[in-house]
Each structure stands twice: as C-alpha cells, then as structure tokens.
Design a protein around this motif. Sequence first.
Motif, PDB file in Angstrom:
ATOM      1  N   VAL A  61       0.854  -1.193   0.000  1.00 46.51           N
ATOM      2  CA  VAL A  61       0.000   0.000   0.000  1.00 46.51           C
ATOM      3  C   VAL A  61       0.887   1.238   0.000  1.00 46.51           C
ATOM      4  O   VAL A  61       1.805   1.372   0.793  1.00 46.51           O
ATOM      5  CB  VAL A  61      -0.936   0.007   1.229  1.00 46.51           C
ATOM      6  CG1 VAL A  61      -1.678   1.323   1.333  1.00 46.51           C
ATOM      7  CG2 VAL A  61      -1.900  -1.149   1.148  1.00 46.51           C
ATOM      8  N   ASN A  62       0.608   2.147  -0.926  1.00 47.48           N
ATOM      9  CA  ASN A  62       1.330   3.406  -1.020  1.00 47.48           C
ATOM     10  C   ASN A  62       0.377   4.534  -0.648  1.00 47.48           C
ATOM     11  O   ASN A  62      -0.579   4.809  -1.375  1.00 47.48           O
ATOM     12  CB  ASN A  62       1.875   3.594  -2.437  1.00 47.48           C
ATOM     13  CG  ASN A  62       2.777   4.801  -2.550  1.00 47.48           C
ATOM     14  OD1 ASN A  62       2.942   5.558  -1.596  1.00 47.48           O
ATOM     15  ND2 ASN A  62       3.362   4.977  -3.718  1.00 47.48           N
ATOM     16  N   LEU A  63       0.639   5.176   0.459  1.00 43.84           N
ATOM     17  CA  LEU A  63      -0.254   6.233   0.939  1.00 43.84           C
ATOM     18  C   LEU A  63      -0.092   7.543   0.169  1.00 43.84           C
ATOM     19  O   LEU A  63      -0.843   8.487   0.392  1.00 43.84           O
ATOM     20  CB  LEU A  63      -0.018   6.475   2.428  1.00 43.84           C
ATOM     21  CG  LEU A  63      -0.302   5.286   3.339  1.00 43.84           C
ATOM     22  CD1 LEU A  63       0.037   5.626   4.774  1.00 43.84           C
ATOM     23  CD2 LEU A  63      -1.741   4.839   3.208  1.00 43.84           C
ATOM     24  N   LEU A  64       0.876   7.618  -0.723  1.00 42.17           N
ATOM     25  CA  LEU A  64       1.127   8.852  -1.459  1.00 42.17           C
ATOM     26  C   LEU A  64       0.580   8.841  -2.881  1.00 42.17           C
ATOM     27  O   LEU A  64       0.750   9.801  -3.618  1.00 42.17           O
ATOM     28  CB  LEU A  64       2.630   9.134  -1.485  1.00 42.17           C
ATOM     29  CG  LEU A  64       3.289   9.268  -0.108  1.00 42.17           C
ATOM     30  CD1 LEU A  64       4.783   9.437  -0.258  1.00 42.17           C
ATOM     31  CD2 LEU A  64       2.681  10.400   0.680  1.00 42.17           C
ATOM     32  N   SER A  65      -0.050   7.753  -3.290  1.00 40.43           N
ATOM     33  CA  SER A  65      -0.574   7.705  -4.652  1.00 40.43           C
ATOM     34  C   SER A  65      -1.881   6.926  -4.687  1.00 40.43           C
ATOM     35  O   SER A  65      -2.222   6.211  -3.748  1.00 40.43           O
ATOM     36  CB  SER A  65       0.443   7.042  -5.591  1.00 40.43           C
ATOM     37  OG  SER A  65       0.585   5.686  -5.264  1.00 40.43           O
ATOM     38  N   GLY A  66      -2.582   7.062  -5.801  1.00 42.25           N
ATOM     39  CA  GLY A  66      -3.822   6.313  -6.006  1.00 42.25           C
ATOM     40  C   GLY A  66      -4.894   6.640  -4.990  1.00 42.25           C
ATOM     41  O   GLY A  66      -5.169   7.801  -4.696  1.00 42.25           O
ATOM     42  N   SER A  67      -5.498   5.617  -4.471  1.00 40.06           N
ATOM     43  CA  SER A  67      -6.607   5.801  -3.530  1.00 40.06           C
ATOM     44  C   SER A  67      -6.123   6.020  -2.106  1.00 40.06           C
ATOM     45  O   SER A  67      -6.927   6.087  -1.181  1.00 40.06           O
ATOM     46  CB  SER A  67      -7.521   4.580  -3.586  1.00 40.06           C
ATOM     47  OG  SER A  67      -6.780   3.418  -3.240  1.00 40.06           O
ATOM     48  N   ARG A  68      -4.813   6.094  -1.897  1.00 39.26           N
ATOM     49  CA  ARG A  68      -4.188   6.387  -0.611  1.00 39.26           C
ATOM     50  C   ARG A  68      -4.552   5.396   0.499  1.00 39.26           C
ATOM     51  O   ARG A  68      -4.647   5.742   1.664  1.00 39.26           O
ATOM     52  CB  ARG A  68      -4.490   7.803  -0.179  1.00 39.26           C
ATOM     53  CG  ARG A  68      -3.808   8.822  -1.064  1.00 39.26           C
ATOM     54  CD  ARG A  68      -4.208  10.210  -0.714  1.00 39.26           C
ATOM     55  NE  ARG A  68      -3.446  11.246  -1.354  1.00 39.26           N
ATOM     56  CZ  ARG A  68      -3.253  11.420  -2.645  1.00 39.26           C
ATOM     57  NH1 ARG A  68      -3.721  10.569  -3.492  1.00 39.26           N
ATOM     58  NH2 ARG A  68      -2.565  12.433  -3.124  1.00 39.26           N
ATOM     59  N   GLY A  69      -4.828   4.164   0.123  1.00 37.77           N
ATOM     60  CA  GLY A  69      -5.086   3.132   1.121  1.00 37.77           C
ATOM     61  C   GLY A  69      -6.490   3.136   1.694  1.00 37.77           C
ATOM     62  O   GLY A  69      -6.760   2.427   2.658  1.00 37.77           O
ATOM     63  N   ILE A  70      -7.383   3.920   1.119  1.00 35.91           N
ATOM     64  CA  ILE A  70      -8.751   3.992   1.644  1.00 35.91           C
ATOM     65  C   ILE A  70      -9.477   2.652   1.504  1.00 35.91           C
ATOM     66  O   ILE A  70     -10.080   2.183   2.486  1.00 35.91           O
ATOM     67  CB  ILE A  70      -9.535   5.143   0.975  1.00 35.91           C
ATOM     68  CG1 ILE A  70      -8.908   6.473   1.369  1.00 35.91           C
ATOM     69  CG2 ILE A  70     -11.010   5.095   1.370  1.00 35.91           C
ATOM     70  CD1 ILE A  70      -9.436   7.659   0.601  1.00 35.91           C
ATOM     71  N   PRO A  71      -9.440   1.975   0.344  1.00 38.02           N
ATOM     72  CA  PRO A  71     -10.121   0.675   0.259  1.00 38.02           C
ATOM     73  C   PRO A  71      -9.551  -0.348   1.238  1.00 38.02           C
ATOM     74  O   PRO A  71     -10.298  -1.124   1.833  1.00 38.02           O
ATOM     75  CB  PRO A  71      -9.883   0.221  -1.187  1.00 38.02           C
ATOM     76  CG  PRO A  71      -9.527   1.438  -1.938  1.00 38.02           C
ATOM     77  CD  PRO A  71      -8.887   2.365  -0.962  1.00 38.02           C
ATOM     78  N   GLU A  72      -8.245  -0.321   1.432  1.00 34.08           N
ATOM     79  CA  GLU A  72      -7.625  -1.245   2.368  1.00 34.08           C
ATOM     80  C   GLU A  72      -8.078  -0.963   3.798  1.00 34.08           C
ATOM     81  O   GLU A  72      -8.386  -1.878   4.565  1.00 34.08           O
ATOM     82  CB  GLU A  72      -6.096  -1.162   2.274  1.00 34.08           C
ATOM     83  CG  GLU A  72      -5.533  -1.711   0.982  1.00 34.08           C
ATOM     84  CD  GLU A  72      -5.518  -0.697  -0.161  1.00 34.08           C
ATOM     85  OE1 GLU A  72      -6.025   0.432   0.010  1.00 34.08           O
ATOM     86  OE2 GLU A  72      -5.025  -1.061  -1.238  1.00 34.08           O
ATOM     87  N   ALA A  73      -8.117   0.316   4.160  1.00 32.17           N
ATOM     88  CA  ALA A  73      -8.539   0.692   5.507  1.00 32.17           C
ATOM     89  C   ALA A  73      -9.993   0.308   5.755  1.00 32.17           C
ATOM     90  O   ALA A  73     -10.337  -0.212   6.826  1.00 32.17           O
ATOM     91  CB  ALA A  73      -8.339   2.196   5.726  1.00 32.17           C
ATOM     92  N   VAL A  74     -10.851   0.543   4.765  1.00 28.43           N
ATOM     93  CA  VAL A  74     -12.265   0.168   4.900  1.00 28.43           C
ATOM     94  C   VAL A  74     -12.392  -1.349   5.039  1.00 28.43           C
ATOM     95  O   VAL A  74     -13.158  -1.846   5.872  1.00 28.43           O
ATOM     96  CB  VAL A  74     -13.092   0.699   3.715  1.00 28.43           C
ATOM     97  CG1 VAL A  74     -14.503   0.153   3.741  1.00 28.43           C
ATOM     98  CG2 VAL A  74     -13.113   2.219   3.724  1.00 28.43           C
ATOM     99  N   GLY A  75     -11.620  -2.100   4.245  1.00 26.39           N
ATOM    100  CA  GLY A  75     -11.644  -3.556   4.346  1.00 26.39           C
ATOM    101  C   GLY A  75     -11.217  -4.046   5.713  1.00 26.39           C
ATOM    102  O   GLY A  75     -11.811  -4.974   6.273  1.00 26.39           O
TER     103      GLY A  75
END
Length: 108
Positions: A61-75
């Motif tokens: 997970v890269n917090l500086l690009s893309g969705s910033r880990g939001i789907p992972e955090a929600v999961g």
Amino acid sequence: MTTPQILATIFAAGAATVLTRALPFLVFPDGRETPRYVRYLGHALPGAIFGLLVVYCLKDVNLLSGSRGIPEAVGIVVAAVLYKRWHNMLISIFASTAVYMVLVNLVF
C-alpha cells in the motif's frame, strides 16, 4: 514434464494430503487428552494467521498515490467489526474481501 515426473508429482501430492489428514489421528488417538501446547496453538494460531494476512495485504500500500489506502482501511475495519460481532474468521475475511473488491473496481 515427462510421464514419470507427472506420476511422481501426483503421488507425492496425494501422499502429503493423506499424511496431513491422518497424522493428527495417529499422534492424538481417542482416549488420550490433547496436550496443553496443542490446545494453546489451536487458540492462538487463528489470530496470528489473521494478523499475518493483514500484514501481507498491506505490504504494497502506497499512501502517497492512487486511492491512498482507503479501500484497504475500509476492508480492515469491515473485517474487524464483523469478527468482533460474530467471531467467525471466514465471514469477516470473505465480507471484507468483497467490500475491498467493490471499492477498488467500482469506486476508486
């Protein structure tokens, strides 16, 4: 692969499957109490495996690009809430995976 190699691979996989299924019955026959350390492992390993899955899923997970880990955090939140509610790892893993996949494919 040659035919003997294919047959050897099939035999090895079958033998390993039978051994892993039969070994607990051979080592711990009926009538004997299960050792304390085995009961401890049965209690501790599910949580350890769950933790290992979380670490493995978050390693890229890269917090500086893309969705910033939001789907992972929600999961992760969905998995934690469902596990806390029903204490069933399969439900929490399957549901959180489904939520993550929907978020990744349809939202982000």
